[in-house]
Design a protein around this motif. Structure first.
Motif, PDB file in Angstrom:
ATOM      1  N   SER A  72       0.842  -1.197   0.000  1.00  0.00           N
ATOM      2  CA  SER A  72       0.000   0.000   0.000  1.00  0.00           C
ATOM      3  C   SER A  72       0.879   1.249   0.000  1.00  0.00           C
ATOM      4  O   SER A  72       1.929   1.272   0.646  1.00  0.00           O
ATOM      5  CB  SER A  72      -0.895   0.007   1.238  1.00  0.00           C
ATOM      6  OG  SER A  72      -1.549   1.242   1.389  1.00  0.00           O
ATOM      7  N   ARG A  73       0.408   2.269  -0.688  1.00  0.00           N
ATOM      8  CA  ARG A  73       1.095   3.563  -0.662  1.00  0.00           C
ATOM      9  C   ARG A  73       0.224   4.621   0.018  1.00  0.00           C
ATOM     10  O   ARG A  73       0.508   5.813  -0.064  1.00  0.00           O
ATOM     11  CB  ARG A  73       1.453   4.008  -2.082  1.00  0.00           C
ATOM     12  CG  ARG A  73       2.537   3.168  -2.721  1.00  0.00           C
ATOM     13  CD  ARG A  73       3.871   3.861  -2.672  1.00  0.00           C
ATOM     14  NE  ARG A  73       4.967   3.010  -3.085  1.00  0.00           N
ATOM     15  CZ  ARG A  73       5.511   3.003  -4.281  1.00  0.00           C
ATOM     16  NH1 ARG A  73       5.044   3.789  -5.228  1.00  0.00           N
ATOM     17  NH2 ARG A  73       6.528   2.215  -4.535  1.00  0.00           N
ATOM     18  N   ALA A  74      -0.837   4.175   0.679  1.00  0.00           N
ATOM     19  CA  ALA A  74      -1.686   5.109   1.422  1.00  0.00           C
ATOM     20  C   ALA A  74      -0.913   5.633   2.628  1.00  0.00           C
ATOM     21  O   ALA A  74       0.037   5.007   3.099  1.00  0.00           O
ATOM     22  CB  ALA A  74      -2.961   4.409   1.879  1.00  0.00           C
ATOM     23  N   ARG A  75      -1.348   6.774   3.127  1.00  0.00           N
ATOM     24  CA  ARG A  75      -0.710   7.325   4.325  1.00  0.00           C
ATOM     25  C   ARG A  75      -1.156   6.502   5.530  1.00  0.00           C
ATOM     26  O   ARG A  75      -2.332   6.314   5.757  1.00  0.00           O
ATOM     27  CB  ARG A  75      -1.101   8.773   4.485  1.00  0.00           C
ATOM     28  CG  ARG A  75      -0.573   9.623   3.338  1.00  0.00           C
ATOM     29  CD  ARG A  75      -0.892  11.040   3.572  1.00  0.00           C
ATOM     30  NE  ARG A  75      -0.166  11.444   4.785  1.00  0.00           N
ATOM     31  CZ  ARG A  75       0.295  12.650   4.993  1.00  0.00           C
ATOM     32  NH1 ARG A  75       0.103  13.578   4.101  1.00  0.00           N
ATOM     33  NH2 ARG A  75       0.939  12.950   6.100  1.00  0.00           N
ATOM     34  N   GLU A  79      -5.104   1.269   5.423  1.00  0.00           N
ATOM     35  CA  GLU A  79      -5.449   0.519   4.216  1.00  0.00           C
ATOM     36  C   GLU A  79      -4.862  -0.892   4.268  1.00  0.00           C
ATOM     37  O   GLU A  79      -5.539  -1.867   3.939  1.00  0.00           O
ATOM     38  CB  GLU A  79      -4.947   1.256   2.979  1.00  0.00           C
ATOM     39  CG  GLU A  79      -5.325   0.583   1.669  1.00  0.00           C
ATOM     40  CD  GLU A  79      -4.911   1.430   0.482  1.00  0.00           C
ATOM     41  OE1 GLU A  79      -5.813   2.008  -0.157  1.00  0.00           O
ATOM     42  OE2 GLU A  79      -3.690   1.516   0.205  1.00  0.00           O
ATOM     43  N   THR A 121       6.058   2.966   1.204  1.00  0.00           N
ATOM     44  CA  THR A 121       5.164   1.824   1.019  1.00  0.00           C
ATOM     45  C   THR A 121       4.946   1.128   2.357  1.00  0.00           C
ATOM     46  O   THR A 121       5.888   0.929   3.119  1.00  0.00           O
ATOM     47  CB  THR A 121       5.767   0.812   0.019  1.00  0.00           C
ATOM     48  OG1 THR A 121       6.096   1.482  -1.190  1.00  0.00           O
ATOM     49  CG2 THR A 121       4.808  -0.327  -0.270  1.00  0.00           C
TER      50      THR A 121
END
Length: 135
Positions: A72-75, A79, A121
């Protein structure tokens, strides 16, 4: 007859790519054995798998350890945790149909979420244990 480990991977792939909660958490059926170039985040990959003889004196069987990775590259980890939770619910103690084999059980062993070395990531790891027998 298909190899038990591959039959199990196929069954897990089918279950996860058809599970509404998992595909919703991933934004689509983004579950890969071989990640395509420029794959869209988040996605899930099959990691290391092991198969051990689990036969008894009268019955053949195999014990499997399957590792799934979430990228995931969400903050933050939210996620990553959502994908892990959806996959766990989809697989833990579920009955899956395997080609040429019977799934005795499938259990979640552990999960973790951590920041990857690239600093942007988040990497989730989820491990499952399964027992199969010829079917």
């Amino acid at each position: 007859m298909a190899n038990a480990a591959y039959a199990l991977q196929q069954a897990i792939f089918t279950k996860l790519t058809t599970d509404d909660a998992t595909t919703s958490a991933l934004g689509g059926p983004r579950i890969y054995d071989d990640v395509p170039a420029r794959a869209e985040f988040p996605f899930m990959t099959f990691g290391q798998s092991t198969e051990r003889d689990w036969s008894t004196g009268t019955e053949d069987g195999s014990e499997h350890v399957i590792t799934l990775h979430v990228w995931s590259r969400a903050r933050g980890r939210k996620e990553t945790h959502a994908v892990i939770a959806a996959a766990r619910k989809a697989l833990h103690d579920q009955v899956l149909s395997l080609e040429g084999h019977r799934l005795v059980n499938l259990r979640h062993e552990f999960s973790e979420a951590r920041r990857d070395n690239d600093g942007e990531t988040f990497h989730g790891i989820s491990r499952f244990r399964a027992v199969t027998e010829p079917g």
